[in-house]
Design a protein around this motif. Structure first.
Motif, PDB file in Angstrom:
ATOM      1  N   GLY A 121     -48.914 -36.577 -33.694  1.00 39.61           N
ATOM      2  CA  GLY A 121     -47.986 -37.468 -33.029  1.00 39.61           C
ATOM      3  C   GLY A 121     -48.614 -38.370 -31.986  1.00 39.61           C
ATOM      4  O   GLY A 121     -49.835 -38.501 -31.882  1.00 39.61           O
ATOM      5  N   VAL A 122     -47.734 -39.010 -31.211  1.00 37.65           N
ATOM      6  CA  VAL A 122     -48.124 -39.922 -30.144  1.00 37.65           C
ATOM      7  C   VAL A 122     -47.506 -39.428 -28.849  1.00 37.65           C
ATOM      8  O   VAL A 122     -46.297 -39.219 -28.762  1.00 37.65           O
ATOM      9  CB  VAL A 122     -47.627 -41.359 -30.440  1.00 37.65           C
ATOM     10  CG1 VAL A 122     -47.889 -42.271 -29.258  1.00 37.65           C
ATOM     11  CG2 VAL A 122     -48.275 -41.910 -31.700  1.00 37.65           C
ATOM     12  N   THR A 123     -48.330 -39.242 -27.833  1.00 34.36           N
ATOM     13  CA  THR A 123     -47.844 -38.819 -26.515  1.00 34.36           C
ATOM     14  C   THR A 123     -48.195 -39.893 -25.495  1.00 34.36           C
ATOM     15  O   THR A 123     -49.355 -40.327 -25.413  1.00 34.36           O
ATOM     16  CB  THR A 123     -48.479 -37.482 -26.085  1.00 34.36           C
ATOM     17  OG1 THR A 123     -48.177 -36.479 -27.065  1.00 34.36           O
ATOM     18  CG2 THR A 123     -47.942 -37.038 -24.728  1.00 34.36           C
ATOM     19  N   MET A 252     -35.274 -40.830 -14.802  1.00 33.48           N
ATOM     20  CA  MET A 252     -36.540 -40.254 -14.324  1.00 33.48           C
ATOM     21  C   MET A 252     -37.586 -41.345 -14.080  1.00 33.48           C
ATOM     22  O   MET A 252     -38.271 -41.357 -13.052  1.00 33.48           O
ATOM     23  CB  MET A 252     -37.073 -39.243 -15.342  1.00 33.48           C
ATOM     24  CG  MET A 252     -36.315 -37.936 -15.373  1.00 33.48           C
ATOM     25  SD  MET A 252     -36.979 -36.824 -16.633  1.00 33.48           S
ATOM     26  CE  MET A 252     -36.106 -35.308 -16.227  1.00 33.48           C
ATOM     27  N   VAL A 253     -37.702 -42.268 -15.046  1.00 37.06           N
ATOM     28  CA  VAL A 253     -38.668 -43.368 -14.895  1.00 37.06           C
ATOM     29  C   VAL A 253     -38.318 -44.220 -13.684  1.00 37.06           C
ATOM     30  O   VAL A 253     -39.189 -44.570 -12.873  1.00 37.06           O
ATOM     31  CB  VAL A 253     -38.710 -44.234 -16.176  1.00 37.06           C
ATOM     32  CG1 VAL A 253     -39.597 -45.460 -15.957  1.00 37.06           C
ATOM     33  CG2 VAL A 253     -39.217 -43.423 -17.366  1.00 37.06           C
ATOM     34  N   GLU A 254     -37.035 -44.564 -13.538  1.00 35.42           N
ATOM     35  CA  GLU A 254     -36.605 -45.414 -12.432  1.00 35.42           C
ATOM     36  C   GLU A 254     -36.801 -44.741 -11.067  1.00 35.42           C
ATOM     37  O   GLU A 254     -36.978 -45.418 -10.048  1.00 35.42           O
ATOM     38  CB  GLU A 254     -35.140 -45.797 -12.612  1.00 35.42           C
ATOM     39  CG  GLU A 254     -34.884 -46.732 -13.801  1.00 35.42           C
ATOM     40  CD  GLU A 254     -35.493 -48.105 -13.594  1.00 35.42           C
ATOM     41  OE1 GLU A 254     -34.888 -48.924 -12.894  1.00 35.42           O
ATOM     42  OE2 GLU A 254     -36.595 -48.354 -14.135  1.00 35.42           O
ATOM     43  N   HIS A 255     -36.807 -43.398 -11.066  1.00 39.40           N
ATOM     44  CA  HIS A 255     -37.022 -42.670  -9.807  1.00 39.40           C
ATOM     45  C   HIS A 255     -38.499 -42.375  -9.566  1.00 39.40           C
ATOM     46  O   HIS A 255     -38.845 -41.683  -8.593  1.00 39.40           O
ATOM     47  CB  HIS A 255     -36.222 -41.364  -9.800  1.00 39.40           C
ATOM     48  CG  HIS A 255     -34.786 -41.538  -9.459  1.00 39.40           C
ATOM     49  ND1 HIS A 255     -33.842 -41.937 -10.382  1.00 39.40           N
ATOM     50  CD2 HIS A 255     -34.118 -41.398  -8.282  1.00 39.40           C
ATOM     51  CE1 HIS A 255     -32.659 -42.016  -9.800  1.00 39.40           C
ATOM     52  NE2 HIS A 255     -32.796 -41.701  -8.517  1.00 39.40           N
ATOM     53  N   GLY A 256     -39.359 -42.873 -10.433  1.00 36.41           N
ATOM     54  CA  GLY A 256     -40.789 -42.753 -10.198  1.00 36.41           C
ATOM     55  C   GLY A 256     -41.441 -41.508 -10.751  1.00 36.41           C
ATOM     56  O   GLY A 256     -42.632 -41.265 -10.495  1.00 36.41           O
ATOM     57  N   ALA A 257     -40.708 -40.700 -11.534  1.00 36.83           N
ATOM     58  CA  ALA A 257     -41.316 -39.502 -12.122  1.00 36.83           C
ATOM     59  C   ALA A 257     -42.259 -39.906 -13.255  1.00 36.83           C
ATOM     60  O   ALA A 257     -42.012 -40.877 -13.973  1.00 36.83           O
ATOM     61  CB  ALA A 257     -40.228 -38.579 -12.658  1.00 36.83           C
ATOM     62  N   ASP A 258     -43.376 -39.146 -13.393  1.00 34.10           N
ATOM     63  CA  ASP A 258     -44.310 -39.409 -14.493  1.00 34.10           C
ATOM     64  C   ASP A 258     -43.687 -38.837 -15.771  1.00 34.10           C
ATOM     65  O   ASP A 258     -43.859 -37.661 -16.088  1.00 34.10           O
ATOM     66  CB  ASP A 258     -45.658 -38.746 -14.219  1.00 34.10           C
ATOM     67  CG  ASP A 258     -46.662 -39.023 -15.332  1.00 34.10           C
ATOM     68  OD1 ASP A 258     -46.447 -39.981 -16.108  1.00 34.10           O
ATOM     69  OD2 ASP A 258     -47.648 -38.259 -15.446  1.00 34.10           O
ATOM     70  N   THR A 259     -42.944 -39.680 -16.469  1.00 36.41           N
ATOM     71  CA  THR A 259     -42.140 -39.232 -17.603  1.00 36.41           C
ATOM     72  C   THR A 259     -42.859 -39.541 -18.906  1.00 36.41           C
ATOM     73  O   THR A 259     -43.108 -40.710 -19.232  1.00 36.41           O
ATOM     74  CB  THR A 259     -40.758 -39.924 -17.587  1.00 36.41           C
ATOM     75  OG1 THR A 259     -40.203 -39.818 -16.273  1.00 36.41           O
ATOM     76  CG2 THR A 259     -39.828 -39.283 -18.590  1.00 36.41           C
ATOM     77  N   LYS A 260     -43.191 -38.479 -19.650  1.00 36.55           N
ATOM     78  CA  LYS A 260     -43.905 -38.637 -20.909  1.00 36.55           C
ATOM     79  C   LYS A 260     -43.120 -37.982 -22.037  1.00 36.55           C
ATOM     80  O   LYS A 260     -42.467 -36.946 -21.840  1.00 36.55           O
ATOM     81  CB  LYS A 260     -45.289 -37.987 -20.832  1.00 36.55           C
ATOM     82  CG  LYS A 260     -46.235 -38.644 -19.856  1.00 36.55           C
ATOM     83  CD  LYS A 260     -47.589 -37.946 -19.867  1.00 36.55           C
ATOM     84  CE  LYS A 260     -48.542 -38.591 -18.868  1.00 36.55           C
ATOM     85  NZ  LYS A 260     -49.855 -37.897 -18.848  1.00 36.55           N
ATOM     86  N   ILE A 261     -43.176 -38.606 -23.202  1.00 32.45           N
ATOM     87  CA  ILE A 261     -42.595 -37.989 -24.392  1.00 32.45           C
ATOM     88  C   ILE A 261     -43.633 -37.971 -25.511  1.00 32.45           C
ATOM     89  O   ILE A 261     -44.606 -38.729 -25.499  1.00 32.45           O
ATOM     90  CB  ILE A 261     -41.314 -38.726 -24.883  1.00 32.45           C
ATOM     91  CG1 ILE A 261     -41.614 -40.147 -25.359  1.00 32.45           C
ATOM     92  CG2 ILE A 261     -40.244 -38.707 -23.809  1.00 32.45           C
ATOM     93  CD1 ILE A 261     -40.420 -40.828 -26.038  1.00 32.45           C
ATOM     94  N   LYS A 262     -43.393 -37.091 -26.456  1.00 29.81           N
ATOM     95  CA  LYS A 262     -44.251 -36.970 -27.642  1.00 29.81           C
ATOM     96  C   LYS A 262     -43.407 -37.275 -28.874  1.00 29.81           C
ATOM     97  O   LYS A 262     -42.330 -36.682 -29.056  1.00 29.81           O
ATOM     98  CB  LYS A 262     -44.837 -35.558 -27.741  1.00 29.81           C
ATOM     99  CG  LYS A 262     -45.699 -35.326 -28.978  1.00 29.81           C
ATOM    100  CD  LYS A 262     -46.213 -33.884 -29.013  1.00 29.81           C
ATOM    101  CE  LYS A 262     -47.054 -33.638 -30.268  1.00 29.81           C
ATOM    102  NZ  LYS A 262     -47.553 -32.236 -30.317  1.00 29.81           N
ATOM    103  N   ILE A 263     -43.886 -38.209 -29.685  1.00 26.38           N
ATOM    104  CA  ILE A 263     -43.184 -38.573 -30.916  1.00 26.38           C
ATOM    105  C   ILE A 263     -44.011 -38.130 -32.116  1.00 26.38           C
ATOM    106  O   ILE A 263     -45.165 -38.541 -32.271  1.00 26.38           O
ATOM    107  CB  ILE A 263     -42.960 -40.101 -31.005  1.00 26.38           C
ATOM    108  CG1 ILE A 263     -42.121 -40.601 -29.831  1.00 26.38           C
ATOM    109  CG2 ILE A 263     -42.293 -40.461 -32.333  1.00 26.38           C
ATOM    110  CD1 ILE A 263     -41.995 -42.124 -29.775  1.00 26.38           C
ATOM    111  N   VAL A 264     -43.432 -37.266 -32.927  1.00 27.81           N
ATOM    112  CA  VAL A 264     -44.016 -36.904 -34.224  1.00 27.81           C
ATOM    113  C   VAL A 264     -43.051 -37.398 -35.291  1.00 27.81           C
ATOM    114  O   VAL A 264     -41.901 -36.965 -35.342  1.00 27.81           O
ATOM    115  CB  VAL A 264     -44.229 -35.384 -34.364  1.00 27.81           C
ATOM    116  CG1 VAL A 264     -44.777 -35.043 -35.750  1.00 27.81           C
ATOM    117  CG2 VAL A 264     -45.171 -34.876 -33.290  1.00 27.81           C
ATOM    118  N   ALA A 265     -43.500 -38.315 -36.120  1.00 21.53           N
ATOM    119  CA  ALA A 265     -42.640 -38.902 -37.164  1.00 21.53           C
ATOM    120  C   ALA A 265     -43.465 -39.030 -38.438  1.00 21.53           C
ATOM    121  O   ALA A 265     -44.221 -39.980 -38.606  1.00 21.53           O
ATOM    122  CB  ALA A 265     -42.113 -40.256 -36.709  1.00 21.53           C
TER     123      ALA A 265
END
Length: 516
Positions: A121-123, A252-265
């Motif tokens: 995937g992509v993180t 979360m992004v707007e509040h400045g948190a380091d927000t990451k997701i992982k996409i497996v498709a």
């Protein structure tokens, strides 16, 4: 005098016999449709086993073959007629997970015909769109998306449908929410416009700038419902995330948190594949070159299983054909059942059929099309044919009250210009009619959404429609007169201020999703 009386007596007896035959057949249609309905089984096989029917996918081809085998069991001849080619694609396992600042599996769906990822995937971190004053500001900001997954949908101010607000909120609170939402939507649209792009092509700009993924949320204004369409990228994954999860990530992004997701498709590109219409035929005995066409598009989007768009229309026409083959096996006119491909991308299957078979179009007695959800039929328009009332009125008169008592008719009406496959025939001048259904919250909850599944089908209403369709088809086949194609004079278009014109046949897209 005696001879004249004998002739009159003979004619009365003949008329009575014909009337009895018509009544008997209609009764038999109703009995078969109620006591031996196959709708639940057909729905299970089509929606649960075959699944969604996105054009260009193996599931679509499997469904075409299933239809052929189903008709064969009923003794009805059918064939898959190729009308073009499409980008071949198959959905694979999709997983979208938040991995920072905490771990959570998200409700998300890869968009159609989108390139897949590896099993790893992509993180990446998420990024939202700032406010742009103009396209130069957008170009200056654009390098920020490199290596990021871009959030391209606005943050919805509420996840509750309007009817929920209307039931429980104070009037002041409801009006305040709507006003704030209108303002947010207006600002969002203006901001996208300021970039020099639109919602259809902006993803390609992010892709070219080095983004590694696209995250959107196309809420359908119903609890848990999102519209699922196609991706606008060629190399990077694009996913639709539920309103609830998308809103959480956005905040979360707007509040400045380091927000990451992982996409497996793990979808697959299958190259170029043929596309089909499935055409079934019950030959006519007296007027074999005149046709009553049962019409429903076969393809669907694939967020759900395409149950009400247009699985219900499909099984309505299958069931009507089954009933007619059993009760009325030798129709006077040929009954043709058209299961069209790629309606969702612009009526491509039906417009190809119209273009390829002018001799059939010339012989059309009537087309009955169903394609707007699971509800019982409640609207019927004459589609702009001046004398539609004369023949549709005759046919409806024979329908038992149970199946027509809610139908509102409009004659002569206006010609359909799109929306579903009957419009392909109307544009060619053939009498084609939409059997329009009761809503059942179709637009918000099932039309092109992730919730369009078997459990949303209301089988009592679909049974109503199958019986109604079978009776109308029988009456159209038996009618001694050929239907008139004379067109009504169209009025002034209120938008353009110009005199209305009859729609012209559209040119089908026969090479879909392929780089020209």
């Amino acid at each position: 005098m005696k001879k004249g009386l004998l002739i009159c007596a003979y004619m009365l007896c003949t008329t009575f016999a014909i009337s009895q035959t018509t009544k008997d057949i209609i009764t038999a249609i109703e009995k078969e449709g109620i006591e031996n309905s196959q709708l639940e089984q057909l729905a299970y096989e089509l929606m649960d086993l075959n699944g969604p029917r996105l054009v260009g996918t193996p599931e679509m081809k499997n469904a075409h073959d299933w239809a052929i085998n189903t008709y064969k069991k009923w003794g009805i001849s059918s064939e898959n007629q190729q009308w073009g080619t499409w980008k071949g694609w198959q959905r694979g396992i999709t997983h979208v997970d938040m991995v920072s600042p905490r771990v959570a599996s998200l409700h998300a769906t890869q968009l159609a015909w989108n390139p897949g990822t590896s099993s790893k995937g992509v993180t990446a971190s998420l990024i939202t769109l700032p406010t742009f004053t103009d396209s130069l500001a957008f170009v200056k900001w654009l390098p920020n998306v490199k290596g990021k997954i871009v959030m391209v949908s606005m943050l919805q101010p509420t996840g509750r449908p309007d009817e929920n607000w209307e039931e429980y909120a104070t009037k002041e609170s409801f009006e305040k929410m709507k006003s704030e939402r209108d303002s947010i939507e207006k600002e969002w649209r203006q901001n996208i416009s300021n970039t020099g792009y639109n919602s259809r092509n902006i993803n390609s700009a992010f892709e070219r700038a080095g983004a590694v993924g696209i995250a959107q949320s196309r809420w359908s204004e119903g609890f848990g419902a999102n519209k699922i369409f196609s991706a606008g990228t060629k190399k990077i994954p694009a996913v639709d995330i539920s309103l609830e999860d998308y809103g959480m990530l956005y905040r979360m992004v707007e509040h400045g948190a380091d927000t990451k997701i992982k996409i497996v498709a793990e979808s697959k590109d299958l190259g170029v594949v043929p596309t089909f219409n499935t055409i079934a035929t019950i030959p006519g005995t007296e007027f074999p070159d005149e046709y009553v066409i049962l019409s429903a598009h076969f393809d669907s989007w694939d967020g759900g299983t395409g149950a009400t768009d247009n699985g219900t229309g499909t099984i309505t026409m299958l069931e009507a054909a089954r009933i007619l083959k059993k009760v009325y096996p030798n129709p006077k006119r040929t009954i043709l059942i058209g299961h069209w491909g790629s309606e969702e991308q612009g009526l491509n299957g039906s417009s190809s059929f119209v273009e390829d078979h002018p001799e059939i179009v010339a012989g059309v007695q009537a087309v009955f099309n169903q394609d707007n959800g699971t509800g019982r039929v409640v609207r019927l328009s004459g589609q702009g044919f001046l004398h539609a009332y004369d023949y549709l009125g005759r046919w409806l008169e024979a329908v038992p009250e149970t199946y027509k008592n809610e139908i509102e008719t409009t004659f002569p009406g206006s010609p359909g210009r799109g929306g579903s496959d009957y419009a392909s025939f109307v544009a060619a001048g053939a009498p084609a009619f939409s059997l329009s259904s009761l809503s059942w919250d179709y637009w918000n909850y099932t039309w092109h959404t992730n919730l369009d599944t078997y459990d949303k089908i209301v089988f009592d209403d679909v049974r109503n429609n199958a019986i109604l369709t079978a009776i109308l088809t029988y009456m159209a086949c038996e009618d001694p007169e050929k239907t008139s194609r004379e067109k009504a004079v169209l009025g002034i278009n209120p938008r353009s201020g110009e005199k209305g014109e009859w729609p012209t046949p559209r040119s089908p897209q026969r090479k879909g999703g392929q780089d020209e």
